[in-house]
Design an enzyme around this catalytic site. Structure first.
Site, mmCIF file in Angstrom:
data_model
loop_
_atom_site.group_PDB
_atom_site.id
_atom_site.type_symbol
_atom_site.label_atom_id
_atom_site.label_comp_id
_atom_site.label_asym_id
_atom_site.label_seq_id
_atom_site.Cartn_x
_atom_site.Cartn_y
_atom_site.Cartn_z
ATOM 1 N N GLU A 77 -23.548 78.294 55.420
ATOM 2 C CA GLU A 77 -22.268 77.769 54.903
ATOM 3 C C GLU A 77 -21.492 78.557 53.788
ATOM 4 O O GLU A 77 -22.237 78.981 53.042
ATOM 5 C CB GLU A 77 -23.235 76.305 54.089
ATOM 6 C CG GLU A 77 -21.593 75.466 54.290
ATOM 7 C CD GLU A 77 -21.865 73.632 52.816
ATOM 8 O OE1 GLU A 77 -21.208 73.045 52.538
ATOM 9 O OE2 GLU A 77 -23.156 74.026 52.892
ATOM 10 N N HIS B 261 -15.371 72.980 54.625
ATOM 11 C CA HIS B 261 -13.866 73.393 53.479
ATOM 12 C C HIS B 261 -12.885 74.061 54.236
ATOM 13 O O HIS B 261 -12.976 75.328 53.949
ATOM 14 C CB HIS B 261 -15.259 74.840 52.937
ATOM 15 C CG HIS B 261 -16.300 74.243 52.501
ATOM 16 N ND1 HIS B 261 -16.630 72.741 51.264
ATOM 17 C CD2 HIS B 261 -17.297 73.539 53.238
ATOM 18 C CE1 HIS B 261 -18.108 72.443 51.169
ATOM 19 N NE2 HIS B 261 -18.607 72.719 51.650
ATOM 20 N N ASN C 273 -15.785 64.972 54.467
ATOM 21 C CA ASN C 273 -15.621 65.507 52.593
ATOM 22 C C ASN C 273 -15.752 66.946 52.585
ATOM 23 O O ASN C 273 -15.275 67.760 53.885
ATOM 24 C CB ASN C 273 -17.357 65.627 52.341
ATOM 25 C CG ASN C 273 -17.848 64.634 51.988
ATOM 26 O OD1 ASN C 273 -18.391 64.016 52.887
ATOM 27 N ND2 ASN C 273 -17.133 63.543 50.943
ATOM 28 N N HIS D 244 -20.828 60.169 49.343
ATOM 29 C CA HIS D 244 -19.899 60.892 50.348
ATOM 30 C C HIS D 244 -18.826 59.800 51.757
ATOM 31 O O HIS D 244 -17.523 60.324 51.261
ATOM 32 C CB HIS D 244 -20.573 61.792 51.417
ATOM 33 C CG HIS D 244 -21.540 62.955 50.441
ATOM 34 N ND1 HIS D 244 -22.185 62.697 49.789
ATOM 35 C CD2 HIS D 244 -21.196 64.486 49.819
ATOM 36 C CE1 HIS D 244 -22.803 64.165 48.689
ATOM 37 N NE2 HIS D 244 -21.827 64.594 48.968
ATOM 38 N N ASP E 60 -27.345 67.295 53.404
ATOM 39 C CA ASP E 60 -26.586 68.008 52.199
ATOM 40 C C ASP E 60 -27.769 68.087 51.579
ATOM 41 O O ASP E 60 -26.956 68.349 50.249
ATOM 42 C CB ASP E 60 -25.313 67.727 52.572
ATOM 43 C CG ASP E 60 -24.331 68.534 51.892
ATOM 44 O OD1 ASP E 60 -25.190 69.900 51.767
ATOM 45 O OD2 ASP E 60 -23.936 69.192 51.465
ATOM 46 N N GLY F 147 -23.180 68.552 47.292
ATOM 47 C CA GLY F 147 -24.874 68.083 48.178
ATOM 48 C C GLY F 147 -24.798 66.706 47.303
ATOM 49 O O GLY F 147 -24.401 66.255 46.865
#
Length: 398
Positions: A137, A203, A227, A259, A282, A317
């Site tokens: 990640e 991301h 997210n 989340h 996560d 997370g």
């Protein structure tokens, strides 16, 4: 892993790859599923020492595969120690996870490299829940969508650096989360996709048209849907809309109700369906531990009873267990146990090309099996045929 002994589960509601056997038996030996059949077809000549477990109507489903987990019970993949991975592998069967991708975080290259080497070495030794590879990640992500990824270590895509990391990992990087807009000509994505890497958009500040282009280049997944990405807007449906509209994509989902709120979970399920969702946790190191002060990617994290936050309030997370996420999904409208099996086992195995050995209760595959009740309370977890967790004795189960 200790040596296995033969196990026969009888009188279970068995969710196989193709059907549901209302009353069935599963015979496991030497870490593999040997046979699956109706209860009235008991195998003859069981090996001496076979343990027989009467499920008394409990469901037998494949073990959960967590494709995105950073840590648990005080340990983190970035600790880069055998003890850390052993801690994770030992505690995860309690929540039904029988295999997982050890997930790194954006950090200095030498720290990522230490974690990769450690995973490579650990995979040769093995633990209870099996480490099936690495989810890298970052660090090739968009700074504006960093979330809990440390800004100072974010980089542009670098083929040579990735090649070095893949070599150090022993070719164990199976999934990479990256921002596709940082690879405008798609050369980095195309290279990784050609090598069999599961490229996941995450991301990211990508809009819908850029996500369409990324899929053409080889992106096949979206990281923790909703997210650290653009949501749905009436003039551009963004990455979230892309996950709904583009059939080539599977999407990770943190189903903790934090989340992604329950109403959005329902909306996502109705628009994507169980055939393209991947339940993940996560989770970070505070999972299984009391509220308090912890760390993720070198950053202080404040953990309460239900969430983990950075100083600035950003979610860092989760502390979710796979079992809890699956239970939250099971409470939604039109979600069945079969759908849960798809989202927790079938899809994760297919996504990283290990469905030939995991993800379903099928003869010849690894004996990763859960015995659960109708509420997904776990009574037994078998990791490659070994009892890794045994719950309470409700229903009189032995």
């Amino acid at each position: 892993m200790k040596e296995t002994s033969p196990v026969l589960i009888k009188n279970a509601k068995v969710y196989t790859e193709t059907t549901v056997i209302e009353s069935g038996n599963v015979f496991m030996d030497e870490g593999k599923i040997v046979s699956v059949h109706p209860s009235d077809e008991m195998p003859s000549n069981l090996p001496e020492g076979t343990q027989i477990i009467d499920a008394k109507g409990l469901a037998a489903i494949p073990g959960f595969i967590d494709g995105h987990i950073h840590g648990a019970n005080g340990a983190d993949v970035m600790d880069a120690t055998e003890a850390a991975l052993d801690t994770m592998a030992s505690v995860l069967p309690k929540e039904g996870t029988t295999s997982f991708l050890a997930t790194t975080i954006t950090q200095a290259p030498e720290q990522i490299e230490a974690a990769l080497i450690n995973v490579r070495d650990y995979m040769n030794k093995g633990g209870q829940a099996e480490v099936i590879g690495v989810h890298l990640e970052g660090p090739f992500i968009e700074k504006k969508k960093a979330g809990a990824q440390p800004l100072q270590h974010i980089k542009d895509p670098d083929e040579a650096l990735f090649d070095r990391w893949q070599e150090l990992s022993g070719e164990k990087i199976k999934t990479i989360t990256m921002a596709p807009e940082l690879d405008p000509d798609g050369s980095f994505i195309k290279k990784l996709a050609a090598e069999g890497i599961n490229v996941s958009a995450g991301h990211t500040d990508a809009n819908y048209s850029l996500m369409q282009q990324a899929v053409k280049h080889g992106v096949r997944q979206v990281t923790h849907l909703c997210n650290a990405m653009n949501g749905i807007h009436h003039r551009d449906i963004g990455a979230v809309g892309a996950a709904m509209e583009l059939e080539e994509l599977r999407a990770e989902l943190i189903a903790d109700g934090i989340h992604v709120v329950p109403e959005m979970l329902q909306l996502i399920y109705r628009n994507i369906g169980s055939e393209r969702l991947l339940l993940i946790t996560d989770a970070m190191r505070a999972k299984c531990l009391p509220a308090g002060e912890y760390e993720l990617g070198g950053q202080p994290v404040h953990v309460s009873s239900d969430r983990a936050l950075l100083d600035n309030g950003t979610l860092a997370g989760s502390i979710l267990k796979m079992q809890e996420g699956a239970q939250n999904m099971l409470r939604l409208t039109d979600v069945s146990m079969k759908n849960i099996v798809e989202m927790t086992a079938v899809n994760p195995a297919k996504q990283i090309n290990i469905y030939d050995r995991k993800g379903s209760i099928t003869p010849g595959k690894d004996a990763d099996v859960l015995l659960v009740d109708e509420h997904l309370d776990i009574k037994y977890t078998f990791c490659r045929g070994i009892i890794a967790f045994k719950g309470d004795k409700q229903n009189g189960i032995d």
